[in-house]
Structures are given as C-alpha cells and as structure tokens.
Scaffold this motif. Structure first.
Motif, PDB file in Angstrom:
ATOM      1  N   GLY A 194       0.818  -1.203   0.000  1.00  0.00           N
ATOM      2  CA  GLY A 194       0.000   0.000   0.000  1.00  0.00           C
ATOM      3  C   GLY A 194       0.853   1.255   0.000  1.00  0.00           C
ATOM      4  N   GLY A 195       0.230   2.390  -0.321  1.00  0.00           N
ATOM      5  CA  GLY A 195       0.952   3.649  -0.413  1.00  0.00           C
ATOM      6  C   GLY A 195       0.887   4.453   0.872  1.00  0.00           C
ATOM      7  N   ALA A 196       2.038   5.007   1.271  1.00  0.00           N
ATOM      8  CA  ALA A 196       2.121   5.819   2.487  1.00  0.00           C
ATOM      9  C   ALA A 196       3.510   6.441   2.541  1.00  0.00           C
ATOM     10  N   THR A 197       3.806   7.113   3.648  1.00  0.00           N
ATOM     11  CA  THR A 197       5.138   7.681   3.883  1.00  0.00           C
ATOM     12  C   THR A 197       5.886   6.814   4.878  1.00  0.00           C
ATOM     13  N   LEU A 198       7.076   6.374   4.495  1.00  0.00           N
ATOM     14  CA  LEU A 198       7.936   5.605   5.389  1.00  0.00           C
ATOM     15  C   LEU A 198       8.799   6.575   6.185  1.00  0.00           C
ATOM     16  N   THR A 199       8.721   6.473   7.502  1.00  0.00           N
ATOM     17  CA  THR A 199       9.528   7.317   8.384  1.00  0.00           C
ATOM     18  C   THR A 199      10.443   6.441   9.215  1.00  0.00           C
ATOM     19  N   ALA A 200      11.732   6.792   9.245  1.00  0.00           N
ATOM     20  CA  ALA A 200      12.723   6.070  10.047  1.00  0.00           C
ATOM     21  C   ALA A 200      13.330   7.037  11.052  1.00  0.00           C
ATOM     22  N   GLU A 201      13.320   6.651  12.339  1.00  0.00           N
ATOM     23  CA  GLU A 201      13.891   7.464  13.406  1.00  0.00           C
ATOM     24  C   GLU A 201      14.916   6.636  14.170  1.00  0.00           C
ATOM     25  N   ALA A 202      16.131   7.181  14.303  1.00  0.00           N
ATOM     26  CA  ALA A 202      17.215   6.475  14.982  1.00  0.00           C
ATOM     27  C   ALA A 202      17.455   7.081  16.359  1.00  0.00           C
ATOM     28  N   PHE A 203      17.798   6.208  17.323  1.00  0.00           N
ATOM     29  CA  PHE A 203      18.087   6.635  18.690  1.00  0.00           C
ATOM     30  C   PHE A 203      19.359   5.925  19.157  1.00  0.00           C
ATOM     31  N   TYR A 204      20.177   6.651  19.910  1.00  0.00           N
ATOM     32  CA  TYR A 204      21.362   6.036  20.512  1.00  0.00           C
ATOM     33  C   TYR A 204      21.341   6.319  22.010  1.00  0.00           C
ATOM     34  N   GLU A 205      21.267   5.244  22.796  1.00  0.00           N
ATOM     35  CA  GLU A 205      21.149   5.346  24.253  1.00  0.00           C
ATOM     36  C   GLU A 205      20.002   6.275  24.642  1.00  0.00           C
ATOM     37  N   GLY A 206      18.897   6.163  23.894  1.00  0.00           N
ATOM     38  CA  GLY A 206      17.698   6.932  24.185  1.00  0.00           C
ATOM     39  C   GLY A 206      17.637   8.302  23.541  1.00  0.00           C
ATOM     40  N   ARG A 207      18.750   8.789  22.979  1.00  0.00           N
ATOM     41  CA  ARG A 207      18.771  10.115  22.358  1.00  0.00           C
ATOM     42  C   ARG A 207      18.402  10.021  20.880  1.00  0.00           C
ATOM     43  N   PRO A 208      17.515  10.920  20.383  1.00  0.00           N
ATOM     44  CA  PRO A 208      17.250  10.936  18.938  1.00  0.00           C
ATOM     45  C   PRO A 208      18.487  11.427  18.183  1.00  0.00           C
ATOM     46  N   VAL A 209      18.917  10.664  17.178  1.00  0.00           N
ATOM     47  CA  VAL A 209      20.140  11.011  16.448  1.00  0.00           C
ATOM     48  C   VAL A 209      19.931  11.038  14.934  1.00  0.00           C
ATOM     49  N   GLY A 210      18.700  10.873  14.479  1.00  0.00           N
ATOM     50  CA  GLY A 210      18.488  10.935  13.037  1.00  0.00           C
ATOM     51  C   GLY A 210      17.054  10.636  12.665  1.00  0.00           C
ATOM     52  N   ARG A 211      16.607  11.252  11.550  1.00  0.00           N
ATOM     53  CA  ARG A 211      15.241  11.042  11.066  1.00  0.00           C
ATOM     54  C   ARG A 211      15.207  11.256   9.566  1.00  0.00           C
ATOM     55  N   ASP A 242      18.850   2.046  18.251  1.00  0.00           N
ATOM     56  CA  ASP A 242      17.443   1.663  18.143  1.00  0.00           C
ATOM     57  C   ASP A 242      16.845   2.364  16.934  1.00  0.00           C
ATOM     58  N   LEU A 243      15.887   1.691  16.298  1.00  0.00           N
ATOM     59  CA  LEU A 243      15.273   2.222  15.091  1.00  0.00           C
ATOM     60  C   LEU A 243      13.765   2.078  15.186  1.00  0.00           C
ATOM     61  N   ARG A 244      13.053   3.184  14.938  1.00  0.00           N
ATOM     62  CA  ARG A 244      11.587   3.161  14.920  1.00  0.00           C
ATOM     63  C   ARG A 244      11.132   3.417  13.496  1.00  0.00           C
ATOM     64  N   LEU A 245      10.349   2.494  12.943  1.00  0.00           N
ATOM     65  CA  LEU A 245       9.847   2.604  11.581  1.00  0.00           C
ATOM     66  C   LEU A 245       8.333   2.769  11.613  1.00  0.00           C
TER      67      LEU A 245
END
Length: 285
Positions: A194-211, A242-245
């Motif tokens: 299906g169609g949508a927006t894929l979002t990836a968020e990276a965390f290192y030791e609980g800190r957000p480090v990329g999106r 850690d990675l949240r998709l």
C-alpha cells in the motif's frame, strides 16, 4: 530485528505425530481433529526438552494446535510467522493449505487473514526432513543413526519460535539495512504494502540522532537516514542504535549497527582497522 506491539506467541504444547511413511496427506491428517501425542514447541522432537526425545530418523512429522484471534485485531491482517522449520513445510489452517516453504534454516510467514473463521481455528503443520537425501542441505546433521566426528543428532520440524502478528492493511513487509560509515548514514530498503510515507527514526542510548522520510505508492521504499552521532560497531563493543519505523498506521521497532567490513589484500579490515583472525574452529561439543 523487527517487533510490533500486536503479536501472540504460539510456543507451548502442540499435538504431534510422526509420519515415517509420509502417507499423512493421503490419510488427510490436515483434517483430523487430534494427533496421537504432544510436543513442546519450539523444541525439535529429537531434544529431551520437547518431551519426545526421539533421536531416530523421522522422515516426516505433523503438528497441530488451535488458536483464537484477539478481538482487538479486528480489521487487521493476521500473519503466521515461523522462525525456522526443517526442512520442507506445508501449513494448513482449518484444513486448507496456506503456505509451502523449503529451507530448514530460514524464517517464513503467511497471511492467514482470509482463511480465519470466528472463534477457534485449527492450525496444522507438516514437515518433511530427509538428511540422507543429496537434494537438501543438512549441514552437520548426522546421516548415520548416531553422532560421529563433528556430525551430530538431527533436527526435524519446528525448531524456532512460532507466533501470530497483526498488521494494518498498509504495512511494512520487509526491511534491509546497509550501514555507510564514510557518510554517517544508514541506507534502508523496505518492501511495503500500500501507499504511504515511510519514516525512520534512529536513537542512541535513548537520544534521537536521526530522522528521514520517503513516500511510496506501494511495492518498495528507499531512504538514507543521516546520523548526528556516529558510534561504530566493533568486536566486543556492540554500540547498537534503536530504530523506529512507521508506515501509515504501521509501526515496527528494530535496531542496527554501524560498521564496515572489507579485505585489503590478505588483511581483514573492520572499520578500516586491521583485525587479526585467529579462526580456530571449536566444534567438539
């Protein structure tokens, strides 16, 4: 590497029967109400922990259990997931075939949504395993009755976790990661439905480090996730992110490590540093 909040373990007691003649399909085992004995999944029938402890050759085995889908999964796609089944597998739900898989070491899944019925459902698994056949890989499973040299007791049937998973209609089916330490980013490829927006968020030791985000109309999605902090995976130092998709209403949690492996002549390089390989094979168990 991939976890959703809506899942249900199917490990535990299953009904079980050995089918050395491989005649169970002709005898319609997939339609039977009960099998003759029991087994504790995911332990293979050769192991004592399974409760079976049969170390002789088993050409084929059958498993069966009932399952009920949680009410809160209404309207979602339900997937049946297998960590591994050795070797040829056929999966039946309420007597109907839902998937076939070959390969005793690899995970597989099946969308069982359309074969589910209200209330209790009957799940049946058939597995063939002939380690004496040259037409299937057997690794170090012994082709003799007893273990010998570095070949050991066989593994037949289910030997990894089995679980159910609920996903929205629009969801992520599979992901692959490629770390790029030179550019401090993670390349991500996803197979999506299906169609949508894929979002990836990276965390290192609980800190957000990329999106990062990528729009997909279905099929696949690709993106490069830049990292504000670069922490390299090294021997003895995992340093995992850690990675949240998210994709539409679907969310999955995962993880990754940043590392580079390459050869320079006869030198093995990890993150650009030479690492001496003392590759002594210890398999005397």
């Amino acid at each position: 590497q991939f976890q959703r909040k809506d899942w249900l373990s199917l490990n535990g007691p299953w009904e079980f029967e050995i089918d050395n003649a491989r005649s169970g399909r002709d005898r319609r085992f997939q339609d039977r109400a009960h099998l003759d004995s029991t087994i504790l999944v995911p332990f293979c029938p050769e192991s004592a922990l399974s409760g079976v402890g049969n170390t002789d050759f088993m050409n084929a085995v059958w498993y069966q259990r009932t399952l009920t889908i949680p009410d809160q999964w209404e309207g979602k796609r339900v997937y049946l997931q297998f960590g591994a089944v050795d070797h040829h597998t056929e999966v039946y739900l309420n007597g109907g075939l839902v998937c076939v898989h070959d390969g005793g070491y690899t995970p597989f899944s099946a969308d069982i949504t359309d074969r589910l019925q209200p209330g209790e459902n009957r799940l049946t698994v058939y597995a063939e395993d002939d380690v004496r056949s040259p037409r299937q890989p057997r690794g170090k499973q012994s082709e003799w009755y007893a273990s010998h040299g570095c070949d050991y007791t066989r593994v037949t049937g289910i030997w990894q976790t089995v679980w159910l998973e609920a996903r929205p209609e629009i969801h992520i089916e599979q992901v692959r990661y490629e770390p790029d330490i030179n550019n401090a980013c993670l390349h991500l490829w996803a197979r999506v439905r299906g169609g949508a927006t894929l979002t990836a968020e990276a965390f290192y030791e609980g800190r957000p480090v990329g999106r990062a985000e990528a729009v997909s109309t279905g099929g696949t999605a690709r993106l490069c996730l830049p990292l504000d902090e670069l922490h390299l995976w090294e021997a003895g130092q995992g340093r995992l992110y850690d990675l949240r998709l998210t994709y539409g209403d679907d969310r999955a949690d995962s993880y990754f490590g940043m590392r580079q492996v390459r050869l320079d002549g006869h030198r093995f390089l990890l993150n650009g540093k030479s690492v001496f390989q003392r590759t002594v094979l210890d398999q005397g168990y």
